[in-house]
Design a protein around this motif. Structure first.
Motif, PDB file in Angstrom:
ATOM      1  N   VAL A 271      -4.708  11.999   4.600  1.00 22.15           N
ATOM      2  CA  VAL A 271      -3.973  11.020   3.793  1.00 22.15           C
ATOM      3  C   VAL A 271      -4.425   9.623   4.193  1.00 22.15           C
ATOM      4  O   VAL A 271      -4.602   9.320   5.365  1.00 22.15           O
ATOM      5  CB  VAL A 271      -2.457  11.174   4.018  1.00 22.15           C
ATOM      6  N   GLN A 272      -4.625   8.770   3.214  1.00 21.30           N
ATOM      7  CA  GLN A 272      -5.071   7.407   3.478  1.00 21.30           C
ATOM      8  C   GLN A 272      -4.177   6.406   2.770  1.00 21.30           C
ATOM      9  O   GLN A 272      -3.607   6.695   1.720  1.00 21.30           O
ATOM     10  CB  GLN A 272      -6.517   7.220   3.008  1.00 21.30           C
ATOM     11  N   GLY A 273      -4.048   5.229   3.367  1.00 19.92           N
ATOM     12  CA  GLY A 273      -3.270   4.171   2.760  1.00 19.92           C
ATOM     13  C   GLY A 273      -4.134   3.363   1.808  1.00 19.92           C
ATOM     14  O   GLY A 273      -5.217   2.907   2.183  1.00 19.92           O
TER      15      GLY A 273
ATOM     16  N   GLN B 298       6.889   7.112  -3.414  1.00 19.59           N
ATOM     17  CA  GLN B 298       7.106   6.198  -2.295  1.00 19.59           C
ATOM     18  C   GLN B 298       7.759   4.879  -2.692  1.00 19.59           C
ATOM     19  O   GLN B 298       8.201   4.116  -1.823  1.00 19.59           O
ATOM     20  CB  GLN B 298       5.771   5.938  -1.594  1.00 19.59           C
TER      21      GLN B 298
ATOM     22  N   ALA C 261       1.934   9.642  -5.858  1.00 20.10           N
ATOM     23  CA  ALA C 261       2.228   8.992  -4.580  1.00 20.10           C
ATOM     24  C   ALA C 261       2.944   7.663  -4.792  1.00 20.10           C
ATOM     25  O   ALA C 261       3.888   7.324  -4.065  1.00 20.10           O
ATOM     26  CB  ALA C 261       0.928   8.780  -3.801  1.00 20.10           C
TER      27      ALA C 261
ATOM     28  N   SER D   6       0.839  -1.207   0.000  1.00 22.67           N
ATOM     29  CA  SER D   6       0.000   0.000   0.000  1.00 22.67           C
ATOM     30  C   SER D   6       0.870   1.251   0.000  1.00 22.67           C
ATOM     31  O   SER D   6       2.047   1.222   0.370  1.00 22.67           O
ATOM     32  CB  SER D   6      -0.921   0.007   1.221  1.00 22.67           C
ATOM     33  N   PHE D   7       0.281   2.349  -0.437  1.00 24.18           N
ATOM     34  CA  PHE D   7       0.976   3.631  -0.419  1.00 24.18           C
ATOM     35  C   PHE D   7      -0.006   4.696   0.055  1.00 24.18           C
ATOM     36  O   PHE D   7      -1.221   4.513   0.003  1.00 24.18           O
ATOM     37  CB  PHE D   7       1.551   3.975  -1.795  1.00 24.18           C
ATOM     38  N   ARG D   8       0.521   5.817   0.542  1.00 24.86           N
ATOM     39  CA  ARG D   8      -0.295   6.864   1.158  1.00 24.86           C
ATOM     40  C   ARG D   8      -0.673   7.916   0.109  1.00 24.86           C
ATOM     41  O   ARG D   8       0.187   8.432  -0.600  1.00 24.86           O
ATOM     42  CB  ARG D   8       0.467   7.519   2.312  1.00 24.86           C
ATOM     43  N   VAL D   9      -1.972   8.212   0.057  1.00 25.67           N
ATOM     44  CA  VAL D   9      -2.487   9.148  -0.939  1.00 25.67           C
ATOM     45  C   VAL D   9      -3.405  10.161  -0.265  1.00 25.67           C
ATOM     46  O   VAL D   9      -4.238   9.793   0.575  1.00 25.67           O
ATOM     47  CB  VAL D   9      -3.287   8.419  -2.044  1.00 25.67           C
ATOM     48  N   GLY D  10      -3.269  11.418  -0.628  1.00 23.01           N
ATOM     49  CA  GLY D  10      -4.176  12.466  -0.185  1.00 23.01           C
ATOM     50  C   GLY D  10      -4.801  13.144  -1.384  1.00 23.01           C
ATOM     51  O   GLY D  10      -4.087  13.608  -2.275  1.00 23.01           O
TER      52      GLY D  10
END
Length: 308
Positions: free
Chosen positions: A177-179, A219, A215, A154-158
């Motif tokens: 920001v959510q994973g 990352q 993102a 997973s990666f963090r996205v806002g």
């Protein structure tokens, strides 16, 4: 009468022993110094490689432009520019409604893809956006993209930089920001295209796609050289692409340079004017493309998709 004895100039045991010792020691010392210097020189390249510093510097030819097409009911389009010489990774999300010339008539980019495939899309976009003549194309299914990207976790996205607060509320999305996994990110983008197309203009939906890709690359950049080109080679039978075996090798080298240089990522959605059916590129579009390729960018051109 006293006889004076002259000093003797004959053989002296002390000086003879000292001379013999020097004859033995000097070659040993000199040889040790030479061997030490040679060992140091041989260790330097290995030490630099272990620290992640490339032995060879990137050249102007170490760049690649890709038109990435995501197939399916809601196709997605992305221009990806990898430039190791400038140590820069740029991406420009293109709305599916982008107006292109197709058989002498106006058509959407999505229609062009559905009718003639990714090569025809690249052909239509090259004069429209002044793309390099060596731009490659890569088309893949959402399932394959999820499988390739899913291996990185997973990666963090806002999304607050792509959508306004009112649009976030409309879509049931928060400001934070959510994973997201690759599958979850695709699901979010598909919902924006299917359920909110009437409420969100093409630029906003493309901006959301841009921040997801932004993102992902930010990352995972250091992980891509070792796996991404090989994954594409392995799944080449499931791709529509004009990438050759040599291109995959070149892509791996470019990604290695970018990862070693901690290359910054620039991401934006293609600006344009929306008339309700076609999304027409304009002067702002051409400025964004110039910024993508880092050609005489101005402050006005450098706004990112992270800024609504």
């Amino acid at each position: 009468m006293h006889r004076h004895t002259a000093p003797s100039h004959g053989w002296n045991p002390f000086w003879a022993a000292l001379g013999a010792a020097l004859l033995v020691l000097l070659p040993l010392v000199g040889g040790t110094v030479l061997l030490t210097r040679k060992a140091v020189r041989e260790r330097l390249p290995a030490a630099e490689s272990q620290r992640g510093v490339p032995v060879h510097l990137p050249a102007e030819a170490d760049r690649m432009t890709l038109l990435v097409c995501l197939t399916g009911e809601n196709p997605g389009f992305l221009l990806l520019h990898l430039d190791a010489f400038q140590n820069r990774l740029g991406l420009l999300a293109l709305p599916a409604e982008t107006c292109v010339d197709f058989g002498g008539k106006d058509a959407t980019l999505a229609h062009c893809y559905a009718s003639a495939g990714p090569a025809r899309c690249r052909e239509a976009l090259t004069p429209l956006l002044a793309l390099p003549e060596d731009t490659r194309y890569l088309a893949l299914s959402p399932a394959l993209l999820s499988r390739l990207a899913g291996r990185y976790g997973s990666f963090r996205v806002g999304f607050s930089g792509a959508l306004t607060p009112e649009e976030l509320t409309l879509c049931g999305m928060g400001n934070g920001v959510q994973g997201l996994s690759a599958d979850e990110a695709h699901r979010v983008l598909s919902e924006l295209e299917q359920e909110y197309a009437a409420s969100l203009p093409p630029f906003r939906r493309a901006a959301a796609r841009a921040v997801v890709w932004d993102a992902f690359f930010r990352q995972n950049l250091e992980l891509l050289p070792a796996a991404l080109p090989e994954s594409l080679r392995t799944n080449s039978s499931s791709l529509l692409t004009d990438l050759t075996a040599q291109d995959y090798t070149h892509l791996e080298e470019i990604l290695e340079f970018l990862a070693n240089g901690s290359a910054p990522v620039w991401a934006e959605a293609l600006p344009g004017s929306w008339d309700g059916s076609l999304y027409r590129p304009d002067d702002a579009s051409r400025a964004a493309v110039q910024t993508l390729f880092n050609v005489s960018p101005t402050n006005g051109q450098a706004s990112s998709a992270n800024e609504p």
